[in-house]
Design a protein around this motif. Structure first.
Motif, mmCIF file in Angstrom:
data_model
loop_
_atom_site.group_PDB
_atom_site.id
_atom_site.type_symbol
_atom_site.label_atom_id
_atom_site.label_comp_id
_atom_site.label_asym_id
_atom_site.label_seq_id
_atom_site.Cartn_x
_atom_site.Cartn_y
_atom_site.Cartn_z
ATOM 1 N N UNK A 178 -15.140 74.841 68.147
ATOM 2 C CA UNK A 178 -14.073 74.511 67.180
ATOM 3 C C UNK A 178 -13.817 73.016 67.060
ATOM 4 N N UNK A 179 -14.189 72.250 68.082
ATOM 5 C CA UNK A 179 -13.984 70.803 68.041
ATOM 6 C C UNK A 179 -15.158 70.059 67.400
ATOM 7 N N UNK A 180 -16.213 70.798 67.015
ATOM 8 C CA UNK A 180 -17.385 70.154 66.405
ATOM 9 C C UNK A 180 -17.894 70.999 65.231
ATOM 10 N N UNK A 181 -17.066 71.154 64.185
ATOM 11 C CA UNK A 181 -17.483 71.986 63.042
ATOM 12 C C UNK A 181 -18.715 71.452 62.322
ATOM 13 N N UNK A 182 -18.912 70.127 62.360
ATOM 14 C CA UNK A 182 -20.085 69.561 61.688
ATOM 15 C C UNK A 182 -21.379 70.056 62.332
ATOM 16 N N UNK A 183 -21.354 70.245 63.650
ATOM 17 C CA UNK A 183 -22.536 70.738 64.352
ATOM 18 C C UNK A 183 -22.864 72.155 63.916
ATOM 19 N N UNK A 184 -21.821 72.987 63.726
ATOM 20 C CA UNK A 184 -22.031 74.366 63.291
ATOM 21 C C UNK A 184 -22.574 74.399 61.858
ATOM 22 N N UNK A 185 -22.067 73.513 61.006
ATOM 23 C CA UNK A 185 -22.567 73.461 59.620
ATOM 24 C C UNK A 185 -24.026 73.020 59.604
ATOM 25 N N UNK A 186 -24.369 72.041 60.438
ATOM 26 C CA UNK A 186 -25.756 71.595 60.543
ATOM 27 C C UNK A 186 -26.649 72.761 60.951
ATOM 28 N N UNK A 187 -26.215 73.518 61.956
ATOM 29 C CA UNK A 187 -26.990 74.667 62.414
ATOM 30 C C UNK A 187 -27.129 75.704 61.304
ATOM 31 N N UNK A 188 -26.065 75.913 60.517
ATOM 32 C CA UNK A 188 -26.112 76.890 59.426
ATOM 33 C C UNK A 188 -27.126 76.480 58.365
ATOM 34 N N UNK A 189 -27.115 75.202 58.000
ATOM 35 C CA UNK A 189 -28.069 74.710 56.998
ATOM 36 C C UNK A 189 -29.502 74.854 57.490
ATOM 37 N N UNK A 190 -29.719 74.525 58.755
ATOM 38 C CA UNK A 190 -31.070 74.588 59.297
ATOM 39 C C UNK A 190 -31.550 76.025 59.419
ATOM 40 N N UNK A 191 -30.699 76.922 59.924
ATOM 41 C CA UNK A 191 -31.114 78.318 60.062
ATOM 42 C C UNK A 191 -31.379 78.949 58.696
ATOM 43 N N UNK A 192 -30.594 78.600 57.702
ATOM 44 C CA UNK A 192 -30.838 79.120 56.354
ATOM 45 C C UNK A 192 -32.229 78.708 55.871
ATOM 46 N N UNK A 193 -32.590 77.459 56.136
ATOM 47 C CA UNK A 193 -33.916 76.975 55.728
ATOM 48 C C UNK A 193 -35.020 77.691 56.505
ATOM 49 N N UNK A 194 -34.850 77.852 57.801
ATOM 50 C CA UNK A 194 -35.872 78.471 58.627
ATOM 51 C C UNK A 194 -36.007 79.969 58.368
ATOM 52 N N UNK A 195 -34.910 80.618 57.983
ATOM 53 C CA UNK A 195 -34.932 82.057 57.726
ATOM 54 C C UNK A 195 -35.192 82.373 56.263
ATOM 55 N N UNK A 196 -35.375 81.317 55.440
ATOM 56 C CA UNK A 196 -35.615 81.474 54.001
ATOM 57 C C UNK A 196 -34.467 82.241 53.343
ATOM 58 N N UNK A 197 -33.239 81.817 53.698
ATOM 59 C CA UNK A 197 -32.023 82.372 53.112
ATOM 60 C C UNK A 197 -31.300 81.289 52.333
ATOM 61 N N UNK A 198 -30.410 81.689 51.450
ATOM 62 C CA UNK A 198 -29.515 80.712 50.854
ATOM 63 C C UNK A 198 -28.490 80.289 51.907
ATOM 64 N N UNK A 199 -28.111 79.012 51.952
ATOM 65 C CA UNK A 199 -27.115 78.581 52.943
ATOM 66 C C UNK A 199 -25.816 79.385 52.901
ATOM 67 N N UNK A 200 -25.404 79.863 51.730
ATOM 68 C CA UNK A 200 -24.144 80.603 51.662
ATOM 69 C C UNK A 200 -24.202 81.909 52.445
#
Length: 583
Positions: free
Chosen positions: A531-553
């Protein structure tokens, strides 16, 4: 097939009309007429009949007893791509003087490059077998494609390149090799059409062959008559009834074509960047010849997917060099085992060895995917994000179009060779880092091809997660870095960045287990961060979306992170601490 840059190059350049090979055929007088602006199609066909009648050889056994002989295969060379030309020139050919190579089409639409490439192989291999692809039959408006096929056969005859069935004999082993000429037609695609989506282009508006090939009057790609005309040349190059009778005498039979004999040789059309390309890749006439012949192995090309899979007792193999841009951007799905980028030296794909017989099965991403999960052509409403870009959902009665993958299936590219996975994952990671840097500088611009609202991870509330957990259709991923004393129950541990960045480098078995767990359920992937590092979670979400061939949303960070999870009373699991050694 997906090298659409070739269309622009071909339109800009005038394709020179090639001359007939210098031989004893009595067709030279007809050549000049065929070069004229208005080709006399009847005479071209007559010339072809006469030529192939002269060309068709008796059965020829050419053996090298005592020597070890290998049969190699390659398709889709596209040596008008200078990177591909360099790849060919740098091949390890030091010990191939007794070997055989199968070239399964798509060298170039340029006559001089076709000649140069076939000559290169003839100088380095004992025997070269070849059948043309679609690019070889491209030409300007004054060139008839059946005429070009005629010229290709003559060129091969002049160079000593083999285009008709014959034998390769080594000691007491003998392989029957059968080239099969073919052309594609839309009727070959008999699988269900994509449903629930607007904007799908018809095949004749996206496939260059419809613009760059020209057929005799009354012959067309659309109605299948072009495919039938090309198929009939096989009966002129060989007595197929005799061939099928002789087939019983051979324990080892290898056939090859440029196009696909079976729909099972291709991913379901929903996975193709342009689904209707499925109507431009195969031939039912080719299918019948392969079914009648029943080879041990059939080599094909055209789709630029590494492939090695047995279907109904026949092993189908595709080893495409592809365009250099494809090897760079999606090398995992191009590759077949250590082809084309094996170390220390590049080489074609080995199919057969005189000492050991057929080469062991190799891993291609799509064939491995199909082998594990099977095919589901009936699923017509679910498409990956890279296909959905540019399309519009069009819900109808009983059909709700969706973007994603079938639940529990690891994305296909992760079935590719480990070295290729690492390269592609690193490239995706760089793209995300560049995006974040541009966002910080205020210079990031949304990709216009992506649907609005799809490029940004969509946060989710803990109360919503609770509802989804009751339905049991989501995967929860804990991306917190550092020591954790408790985690969400039944979560997947994928700390960012230590493991999120590098999970594609896991051993195959571990990656498969992790990939299927991440893709479990039909719901979104829920990311639980610090919870103190939301930017890190967003970074992980963007990267996993790319690696899993999903839309970031569709990768949704939990708002408030693990604290919100606990506050909502969602289930947690205590993390066992490592025991401390007491001295």
């Amino acid at each position: 097939m997906f090298d659409f840059d070739d269309l622009e190059r071909a339109l800009e350049a005038k394709v020179p009309a090639a001359g007939y090979a210098q031989d004893d055929c009595s067709s030279r007088g007809k050549t000049e007429k065929a070069r004229a602006k208005h080709v006399d199609h009847t005479k071209v066909v007559d010339t072809l009949d006469q030529f192939v009648s002269d060309l068709a050889p008796a059965w020829a056994v050419q053996g090298r007893s005592g020597a070890e002989v290998r049969i190699w295969a390659i398709s889709d060379l596209h040596t008008d791509d200078h990177h591909n030309k360099e790849w060919i020139e740098e091949m390890n050919t030091e010990s191939t003087a007794d070997d055989v190579i199968i070239v399964a089409g798509d060298i170039s639409h340029k006559w001089e490059i076709i000649t140069e490439t076939l000559t290169f192989f003839k100088e380095r291999y004992a025997r070269v077998f070849y059948c043309p692809g679609n690019h070889e039959l491209w030409g300007n408006a004054q060139e008839d494609s059946m005429h070009r096929l005629h010229q290709l056969l003559q060129l091969c005859n002049k160079l000593g390149v083999e285009t008709a069935p014959t034998e390769v004999s080594v000691g007491d082993r003998c392989v029957l090799i059968v080239p099969i000429l073919s052309w594609h037609h839309p009727q070959w695609d008999v699988e269900p059409e994509i449903s629930g989506w607007h904007g799908l282009l018809p095949v004749d508006q996206m496939l260059s062959d419809y613009l760059l090939t020209h057929w005799p009057q009354g012959t067309s790609i659309k109605d299948g008559s072009a495919a039938l005309a090309v198929d009939k040349v096989n009966d002129q190059l060989a007595d197929w009834d005799h061939l099928l009778t002789r087939r019983r005498d051979f324990r080892e039979v290898l056939s090859f074509s440029h196009f696909l004999p079976r729909v099972e040789n291709n991913p379901e059309k929903r996975y193709l960047t342009h689904p209707n390309l499925a109507k431009g890749i195969g031939s039912q006439y080719l299918r019948k010849r392969v079914d009648d012949l029943r080879p041990n192995v059939h080599v094909f090309g055209h789709t630029h997917f590494g492939y090695d899979l047995e279907v109904d007792g026949v092993r189908y193999v595709q080893a495409p060099l592809s365009m250099s841009s494809e090897r760079h951007s999606r090398g995992t799905t191009v590759a077949l085992g250590d082809f084309p980028d094996g170390l220390p030296f590049s080489h074609p794909f080995m199919v057969w060895h005189s000492r050991t017989g057929w080469a062991p099965k190799s891993q291609g991403a799509w064939s491995a995917y199909v082998e594990r999960y099977g095919r589901r052509p009936d699923v017509t409403w679910l498409i990956p994000s890279y296909v959905a870009d540019g399309l519009e959902p069009a819900p109808s009665a009983g059909i709700t179009p969706k973007v994603g993958w079938l639940p529990g299936r690891m994305p296909v590219w992760l079935f590719g060779p480990k070295s290729q996975r690492i390269q592609e994952a690193a490239a995706e990671s760089r793209k995300i880092s560049e995006r974040l840097a541009k966002e910080a500088a205020g210079t990031y611009r949304r990709n216009k091809n992506h649907a609005p609202g799809t490029e940004e991870p969509l946060p989710i509330e803990a109360s919503e997660v609770g509802i989804l957990l009751c339905k049991g259709n989501i995967a929860v991923i804990d991306v917190r870095e550092g020591e954790c004393f408790s985690r969400p129950a039944n979560c997947i541990e994928l700390p960012h960045p230590s493991k999120t960045n590098h999970f594609a480098a896991l051993p195959d078995d571990e990656l498969l287990d992790l990939g299927e767990r991440i893709m479990a359920g039909e719901g979104p992937r829920i990311l639980v961060g610090d919870p103190d590092a939301p930017a890190s979670c967003r970074h992980a979400a963007l990267l996993l979306a790319a690696l899993l061939r999903l839309w970031p949303r569709d990768v949704r960070p939990l708002r408030g992170g693990f604290k919100a999870w606990q506050a909502q009373g969602l289930p947690v699991t205590k993390v066992a601490r490592e025991p401390i050694d007491v001295w």
